[in-house]
Write a protein that holds these residues in place. Structure first.
Motif, mmCIF file in Angstrom:
data_model
loop_
_atom_site.group_PDB
_atom_site.id
_atom_site.type_symbol
_atom_site.label_atom_id
_atom_site.label_comp_id
_atom_site.label_asym_id
_atom_site.label_seq_id
_atom_site.Cartn_x
_atom_site.Cartn_y
_atom_site.Cartn_z
ATOM 1 N N ALA A 195 0.822 -1.213 0.000
ATOM 2 C CA ALA A 195 0.000 0.000 0.000
ATOM 3 C C ALA A 195 0.856 1.264 0.000
ATOM 4 N N LEU A 196 2.151 1.117 0.256
ATOM 5 C CA LEU A 196 3.044 2.276 0.277
ATOM 6 C C LEU A 196 3.440 2.664 -1.138
ATOM 7 N N PRO A 197 3.943 3.886 -1.322
ATOM 8 C CA PRO A 197 4.380 4.318 -2.651
ATOM 9 C C PRO A 197 5.448 3.380 -3.226
ATOM 10 N N PRO A 198 5.711 3.462 -4.520
ATOM 11 C CA PRO A 198 6.583 2.526 -5.220
ATOM 12 C C PRO A 198 8.015 2.336 -4.711
ATOM 13 N N PRO A 199 8.632 3.222 -3.949
ATOM 14 C CA PRO A 199 10.042 2.949 -3.642
ATOM 15 C C PRO A 199 10.306 1.775 -2.709
ATOM 16 N N ILE A 200 9.311 0.952 -2.376
ATOM 17 C CA ILE A 200 9.548 -0.242 -1.551
ATOM 18 C C ILE A 200 10.327 -1.237 -2.399
ATOM 19 N N SER A 201 11.508 -1.639 -1.939
ATOM 20 C CA SER A 201 12.293 -2.592 -2.714
ATOM 21 C C SER A 201 12.477 -3.912 -1.983
ATOM 22 N N ALA A 202 12.112 -3.981 -0.714
ATOM 23 C CA ALA A 202 12.246 -5.234 0.031
ATOM 24 C C ALA A 202 11.373 -5.178 1.275
ATOM 25 N N THR A 203 11.080 -6.358 1.816
ATOM 26 C CA THR A 203 10.381 -6.444 3.097
ATOM 27 C C THR A 203 11.128 -7.451 3.961
ATOM 28 N N TYR A 204 11.013 -7.269 5.254
ATOM 29 C CA TYR A 204 11.587 -8.208 6.215
ATOM 30 C C TYR A 204 10.490 -8.569 7.191
ATOM 31 N N VAL A 205 10.255 -9.870 7.367
ATOM 32 C CA VAL A 205 9.211 -10.344 8.268
ATOM 33 C C VAL A 205 9.878 -11.006 9.468
ATOM 34 N N HIS A 206 9.563 -10.509 10.661
ATOM 35 C CA HIS A 206 10.050 -11.121 11.900
ATOM 36 C C HIS A 206 8.883 -11.886 12.498
ATOM 37 N N ASP A 207 8.985 -13.223 12.495
ATOM 38 C CA ASP A 207 7.904 -14.079 12.981
ATOM 39 C C ASP A 207 8.325 -14.680 14.311
ATOM 40 N N ASN A 208 7.723 -14.190 15.382
ATOM 41 C CA ASN A 208 8.015 -14.654 16.730
ATOM 42 C C ASN A 208 6.956 -15.659 17.156
ATOM 43 N N ALA A 209 7.288 -16.514 18.104
ATOM 44 C CA ALA A 209 6.313 -17.472 18.624
ATOM 45 C C ALA A 209 5.133 -16.754 19.274
ATOM 46 N N VAL A 210 5.379 -15.579 19.833
ATOM 47 C CA VAL A 210 4.321 -14.747 20.406
ATOM 48 C C VAL A 210 3.899 -13.754 19.323
ATOM 49 N N ASP A 211 2.658 -13.885 18.821
ATOM 50 C CA ASP A 211 2.200 -13.063 17.700
ATOM 51 C C ASP A 211 2.299 -11.571 17.963
ATOM 52 N N LEU A 212 2.173 -11.170 19.195
ATOM 53 C CA LEU A 212 2.246 -9.755 19.524
ATOM 54 C C LEU A 212 3.628 -9.180 19.234
ATOM 55 N N LEU A 213 4.656 -10.021 19.198
ATOM 56 C CA LEU A 213 6.023 -9.560 18.944
ATOM 57 C C LEU A 213 6.421 -9.661 17.474
ATOM 58 N N ASP A 214 5.513 -10.101 16.596
ATOM 59 C CA ASP A 214 5.783 -10.135 15.159
ATOM 60 C C ASP A 214 5.840 -8.708 14.621
ATOM 61 N N TYR A 215 6.571 -8.534 13.518
ATOM 62 C CA TYR A 215 6.540 -7.256 12.822
ATOM 63 C C TYR A 215 7.037 -7.430 11.401
ATOM 64 N N VAL A 216 6.724 -6.440 10.551
ATOM 65 C CA VAL A 216 7.178 -6.383 9.172
ATOM 66 C C VAL A 216 7.902 -5.056 8.984
ATOM 67 N N LEU A 217 9.049 -5.107 8.311
ATOM 68 C CA LEU A 217 9.774 -3.889 7.945
ATOM 69 C C LEU A 217 9.615 -3.676 6.445
ATOM 70 N N CYS A 218 9.162 -2.489 6.047
ATOM 71 C CA CYS A 218 9.094 -2.099 4.649
ATOM 72 C C CYS A 218 10.373 -1.323 4.341
ATOM 73 N N LEU A 219 11.157 -1.817 3.394
ATOM 74 C CA LEU A 219 12.500 -1.281 3.171
ATOM 75 C C LEU A 219 12.663 -0.692 1.782
ATOM 76 N N ARG A 220 13.565 0.290 1.675
ATOM 77 C CA ARG A 220 13.918 0.890 0.390
ATOM 78 C C ARG A 220 15.432 0.864 0.266
ATOM 79 N N LYS A 221 15.919 0.372 -0.869
ATOM 80 C CA LYS A 221 17.363 0.322 -1.105
ATOM 81 C C LYS A 221 17.863 1.731 -1.402
ATOM 82 N N ARG A 222 18.978 2.060 -0.782
ATOM 83 C CA ARG A 222 19.569 3.381 -0.989
ATOM 84 C C ARG A 222 20.678 3.302 -1.993
#
Length: 153
Positions: free
Chosen positions: A126-153
């Motif tokens: 849903a973010l503008p086009p400069p997203i070039s990668a994502t990182y998904v951190h999947d923890n056993a506790v769902d509350l500690l999960d997160y996704v990083l939306c990344l742009r290559k510099r």
């Protein structure tokens, strides 16, 4: 004639108390069970299709950053400290990423958005086009999960 003693109705009072206790215990349990069923059923229906029909190719994070770009005192940073605006490099592989916070520069990835409590990397679409990668951190506790939306510099 002597007056008649009033009849004690202890059985009715005890029955009323038992019914009230059962209702007070049973209603919250049924409500909680209903909520859990609704939550599980809702998770199955929350499948999102990508907005585009382009094939999804997992990005390769750079692991070959020149040693001059990384200070020798830079140690791996705990995941919980990654925030919007940070720059990262991958010291691991594509399958087992080991992200490390570094000063922003060429061949780094800048965190555009950190989405907590999810592993749905499609939310970065849903973010503008400069997203070039994502990182998904999947923890056993769902509350500690997160996704990083990344742009290559």
């Amino acid at each position: 004639m002597p007056p008649v003693a009033p009849v004690k109705r202890t059985g009715r009072t005890v029955a009323l108390i038992v019914v009230l206790v059962v209702l007070l215990v049973l209603c919250p349990c049924l409500g909680l069970a209903g909520w859990a069923v609704w939550r599980v059923a809702g998770a199955d229906n929350d499948v999102r299709t990508p907005a585009t029909s382009a094939p999804v190719v997992p990005p390769v994070l750079p692991s070959d950053v020149p040693s001059s770009a990384v200070p020798s005192s830079a140690a791996p940073t705990p995941d919980s400290e990654f925030a919007t605006g940070d720059c990262l490099v991958n010291d691991g592989t594509e399958d087992a990423a080991e992200l490390r916070k570094v000063p922003c520069g060429p061949n780094t990835y800048q965190v555009l958005l950190r989405i907590p409590a999810t592993t749905d990397s499609a939310r970065c679409d849903a973010l503008p086009p400069p997203i070039s990668a994502t990182y998904v951190h999947d923890n056993a506790v769902d509350l500690l999960d997160y996704v990083l939306c990344l742009r290559k510099r």
